[in-house]
Design a protein around this motif. Structure first.
Motif, PDB file in Angstrom:
ATOM      1  N   LEU A   1     -56.375 -22.891  28.270  1.00 21.28           N
ATOM      2  CA  LEU A   1     -55.124 -22.903  27.983  1.00 21.28           C
ATOM      3  C   LEU A   1     -54.582 -21.750  28.732  1.00 21.28           C
ATOM      4  CD1 LEU A   1     -54.373 -24.055  24.324  1.00 21.28           C
ATOM      5  CD2 LEU A   1     -53.802 -25.267  26.425  1.00 21.28           C
ATOM      6  N   ALA A   2     -54.037 -21.799  30.032  1.00 21.86           N
ATOM      7  CA  ALA A   2     -53.372 -20.613  30.555  1.00 21.86           C
ATOM      8  C   ALA A   2     -52.268 -19.953  30.153  1.00 21.86           C
ATOM      9  CB  ALA A   2     -53.947 -20.505  32.079  1.00 21.86           C
ATOM     10  N   ASP A   3     -51.847 -18.828  29.888  1.00 16.60           N
ATOM     11  CA  ASP A   3     -50.326 -18.528  29.625  1.00 16.60           C
ATOM     12  C   ASP A   3     -49.499 -18.152  30.792  1.00 16.60           C
ATOM     13  OD1 ASP A   3     -51.190 -18.762  27.091  1.00 16.60           O
ATOM     14  OD2 ASP A   3     -51.267 -16.539  26.672  1.00 16.60           O
ATOM     15  N   LYS A   4     -48.395 -18.167  30.574  1.00 10.53           N
ATOM     16  CA  LYS A   4     -47.386 -18.019  31.787  1.00 10.53           C
ATOM     17  C   LYS A   4     -48.028 -16.502  32.737  1.00 10.53           C
ATOM     18  CE  LYS A   4     -42.599 -17.268  32.839  1.00 10.53           C
ATOM     19  NZ  LYS A   4     -41.278 -16.824  32.383  1.00 10.53           N
TER      20      LYS A   4
ATOM     21  N   ALA B   1     -46.552 -21.777  33.602  1.00 12.53           N
ATOM     22  CA  ALA B   1     -45.744 -21.199  35.066  1.00 12.53           C
ATOM     23  C   ALA B   1     -46.396 -20.110  35.546  1.00 12.53           C
ATOM     24  CB  ALA B   1     -44.195 -21.119  34.685  1.00 12.53           C
ATOM     25  N   GLY B   2     -46.579 -20.262  36.679  1.00 11.77           N
ATOM     26  CA  GLY B   2     -47.157 -18.829  37.699  1.00 11.77           C
ATOM     27  C   GLY B   2     -48.467 -18.675  37.136  1.00 11.77           C
ATOM     28  N   ALA B   3     -49.132 -19.337  36.302  1.00 13.05           N
ATOM     29  CA  ALA B   3     -50.745 -19.008  36.063  1.00 13.05           C
ATOM     30  C   ALA B   3     -51.588 -19.507  37.117  1.00 13.05           C
ATOM     31  CB  ALA B   3     -51.106 -19.739  34.779  1.00 13.05           C
TER      32      ALA B   3
ATOM     33  N   GLY C   1     -55.336 -14.968  36.730  1.00 13.10           N
ATOM     34  CA  GLY C   1     -56.425 -15.795  37.719  1.00 13.10           C
ATOM     35  C   GLY C   1     -57.860 -15.473  36.748  1.00 13.10           C
ATOM     36  N   SER C   2     -58.859 -16.275  36.920  1.00 15.98           N
ATOM     37  CA  SER C   2     -59.868 -16.360  36.359  1.00 15.98           C
ATOM     38  C   SER C   2     -60.864 -17.497  36.868  1.00 15.98           C
ATOM     39  CB  SER C   2     -59.887 -16.395  34.931  1.00 15.98           C
ATOM     40  OG  SER C   2     -61.274 -16.099  34.246  1.00 15.98           O
ATOM     41  N   THR C   3     -62.216 -17.381  36.855  1.00 15.13           N
ATOM     42  CA  THR C   3     -62.959 -18.391  37.329  1.00 15.13           C
ATOM     43  C   THR C   3     -63.955 -18.794  36.327  1.00 15.13           C
ATOM     44  OG1 THR C   3     -62.797 -17.852  39.800  1.00 15.13           O
ATOM     45  CG2 THR C   3     -64.549 -19.075  39.135  1.00 15.13           C
TER      46      THR C   3
END
Ligand SMILES: Nc1ncnc2c1ncn2[C@@H]1O[C@H](COP(=O)(O)OP(=O)(O)O)[C@@H](O)[C@H]1O
Ligand SMILES: [Mg+2]
Lengths: 250, 440
Positions: free
Chosen positions: B161-164, B196-198, B168-170
């Motif tokens: 789960l990536a927040d708003k 949004a925007g993640a 970035g991350s790999t």
């Protein structure tokens, strides 16, 4: 000594006779030009020399430096020092120009028993040649010939020739699609390679190129035959009179 | 979707004993999902040859194998990450063995602020309220045959789960398939949700250890929020007797971007289905890929791109190289809804035959109901262009080297669509090692 000797060469394509007995001897150090109308078999001759499939040699022979050229596969011919600057270089997506150039240079070096070119040396070499030919350095990062303009393709052919330093080079209408400035640059590239150990066969439609690459001999080809040979002045005559009378003769 | 075929599946008996032990079994909503899935599975079975979307990929061989459930990493002892897993510099490695997280093999790092990574098991036990609105939302058991099988027996997976505006991350998810003495099947269920925007890059490597046959049946539900970007790069190098049947269901919000690349160089039978619902205006979807098959390998990439609203862009370039008696399949459906004006959809599939034995099937399907759109699709299969080969040889390059350069070039053309530089380099290396293995 004859570097290349073409004797009574007959070639057919898909059962159709195209070359009908070509004989031509070219010595090291000489530049020969072949002029002739479209469809007369000039590219056929080039392709047979380079070893493209689909051409049936029904009679005659081609020897290069005393070897039977027609018995060699195309890659062996190239490594032995035969080069064809194509009339229509193909675009090969996905193969980078620089990787291609390096592989070709190393193939030749290996044959000569030389070590592979190292990356720095290669870059330096290509940069120097690019500069002389007015080729932007980033062109070699692009896929081989892909999206190159007509002029860029022709320059790239000459770049390859310059890097591979062939002993015998055929230039098949390398002048077509070049403006006058490009024509001069390309001609300078060819002239820089001229020397006592090399020979050239320059195929062209127009006399214009021969102002810059001045030939020792000019041959007129029509209907699959060489119908007239002479000195460089023959080119002027053709320019003035056209090919009509030779077509009739053929 | 009604499945008209009935391939009776081998999972019923061996799995029955496990039902009670599946995670979330005590929660009514998850139990409900599973019951529905089992119901569909038991009445419809697995898709057979008469199911249109599966006509090129038969499962007759799958249903003959008595797969046992593999629900825990303890079933099998994997001590290290196998060779052949690409190295992606800077990527956090998360290792799954038969679909279950191996903490030992995974990189021990904390989640960066704005990103949460946990197992499905964890979320079902501790934070089911987060999963409840997501799980099964994009891939209901009725919509994809493999989703029913997955939902019925899913035992673990990853929830990402990536927040708003997460910057970035790999992540590199390494999925190791390993059967012991008996064939096993596993059905990992993954959730990837970008607010949004993640921004997020996810690389998936699917690789197998030698042993008995296994079936890997991962299902991933992906939601990309407004202006968010997910890059998902999947590499399949399963074992030759492995089955890999994966499904990804993706929803894209307005101006969201989903970039996918599917590289397949291994696996006995591989089918990857990717369905993207472009629900928001101005979204971008790229699904590119390549497959390089030898022997009796079978690969099927099936994509469904639904332009539900306007101003969306989708592009696809899929290239395949086939040798031996292999079989490559590409099915690409593009649906442009009536109101999806200004859609730009492009699709191209090209296959290169290295010998006469292989088979390639390509089925593009364009369903265009809007009038102001640009859609282009193309397909080409053929042998190596003799003019290309001659050109290289005319420069002194020997025939074998020239052929390898052309195959490489053919595939690199697809690799070039990968926008992430590090992944592009790693995937290019994979193609080169495939070529070397073939030449050896
Ligand atoms: N691959 C081929 N297949 C069929 N016909 C060919 C092929 N190559 C050349 N030809 C024919 O051979 C003749 C000579 O062509 P070419 O050698 O290209 O002439 P030029 O270069 O002098 O214009 C033409 O009639 C052409 O149509
Ligand atoms: Mg010609």
């Amino acid at each position: 000594m004859a570097l290349i000797e073409i004797k009574n060469l007959h070639v057919s394509v898909q059962g159709k006779d195209i070359l009908k007995g070509i004989s031509l001897t070219i010595n090291a150090g000489e530049v020969h030009a072949i002029m002739g109308p479209n469809g007369t078999g000039k590219s056929t001759l080039s392709n047979v020399i380079a070893g493209r499939e689909g051409y049936e040699v029904t009679q005659g022979s081609v020897s290069f430096d005393g070897q039977d050229l027609l018995a060699m596969p195309p890659d062996a011919r190239a490594r032995a020092g035969v080069f064809l600057a194509f009339q229509y270089p193909v675009e090969i997506p996905g193969v980078s120009t620089s990787a291609f150039l390096k592989t070709a240079i190393n193939a030749k070096r290996r044959t000569e028993g030389k070590p592979e070119i190292d990356a720095m040396e290669f870059l330096k070499l290509v940069k120097a040649k690019n500069k002389a030919l007015g080729i932007p350095d980033d062109m070699i990062k692009r896929p081989l010939n892909v999206g190159f303009s007509g002029g860029e393709k022709k320059r790239a052919e000459v770049l390859q020739m310059t890097l591979l330093e062939p002993r015998f080079a055929v230039l098949d209408e390398t002048d077509s699609g070049l403006d006058i400035d490009a024509l001069k640059i390309v001609s300078d590239g060819v002239n820089a390679l001229r020397g006592p150990t090399r020979a050239f066969l320059v195929i062209t439609h127009y006399q214009r190129l021969l102002n810059y690459i001045v030939p020792d001999y000019v041959h007129v080809m029509a209907g699959g035959r060489i119908v007239k040979s002479g000195g460089k002045e023959l080119a002027y005559e053709l320019e003035a009179e056209g090919y009509t009378k030779y077509l009739a003769a053929a | 979707m009604r499945l008209t075929s009935l391939l009776d599946h081998p999972f019923r008996d061996a799995y029955a004993a496990k039902f009670g032990a599946l995670p979330g079994a005590t929660q009514a909503w998850i139990d409900g999902l599973r019951q529905t899935a089992r119901g569909i599975l038991n009445t419809s079975g697995l898709p057979g040859p008469r199911v249109e979307a599966w006509k090129f990929t038969g499962l007759g061989d799958v249903v003959k194998i008595p797969f046992l459930p593999s629900s825990s990493a303890e079933d099998i002892d994997v001590r290290e990450i196998p060779l052949g897993v690409p190295h992606i510099p800077g990527a956090r490695r998360i290792v799954l063995v038969n679909g279950v997280l191996s903490a030992e093999l995974s990189d021990a790092v904390n989640d960066p602020p704005g990103l949460r990574i946990g197992t499905l098991k964890h979320y079902l036990a501790r934070e089911p309220q987060i999963l409840k609105p997501i799980l099964g939302g994009l891939a209901s058991s009725g919509s994809y045959p493999m989703a029913a099988l997955n939902t019925a027996y899913m035992s673990d997976g990853l929830v990402i789960l990536a927040d708003k505006n997460f910057p970035g991350s790999t992540l590199h998810i390494i999925s190791i398939g390993a059967a012991g003495a008996d064939p096993v099947a596993f059905h990992p269920r993954h959730i990837i949700t970008l607010a949004a925007g993640a921004q997020l890059n996810v690389i998936e490597t699917h690789i197998g250890l030698p042993g008995q046959s296994y079936l890997s049946n991962p299902l991933t539900e992906i939601s990309v929020g407004e202006n968010a970007t997910l890059k998902r790069y999947v590499m399949v190098a399963e074992d030759n007797d492995a089955f890999h049947l994966s499904t990804a269901a993706v929803a894209l919000a307005a101006h969201g971007t989903f970039e996918a690349f599917h590289l397949v160089v291994g696996g006995g039978k591989v089918r990857q289905e990717v369905a993207v619902a472009m629900n928001g205006a101005g979204a971008t979807c790229r699904i590119n890929g390549l497959y390089a098959l030898t022997g009796k390998q079978h690969h099927d990439l099936t994509t469904v791109i639904d332009h539900a609203v306007g101003h969306g862009t989708s592009s696809q370039l899929v290239k395949g190289v086939v040798d031996g008696q292999s079989h490559g399949v590409f099915q690409g459906r593009i649906h442009v809804a009536k109101d999806a004006q200004k859609t730009d959809a492009r699709q191209l599939h090209k296959a290169l035959f290295l010998s006469k034995g292989p088979e390639v099937d390509c089925k593009p399907e364009l369903e265009i109901f809007a009038d102001d759109v640009q859609c282009a699709h193309g397909a080409a299969t053929g042998e190596m262009d003799p003019n290309h080969l001659f050109y290289l040889m005319a420069r002194g390059i020997d025939a074998d080297t020239a052929r390898a350069m052309l195959v490489s070039g053919f595939l690199e053309d697809a690799i070039a669509t990968i926008s992430d530089e590090l992944v592009r380099a790693a995937f290019s290396d994979l193609v080169q090692s495939w070529l070397k293995r073939r030449a050896a």
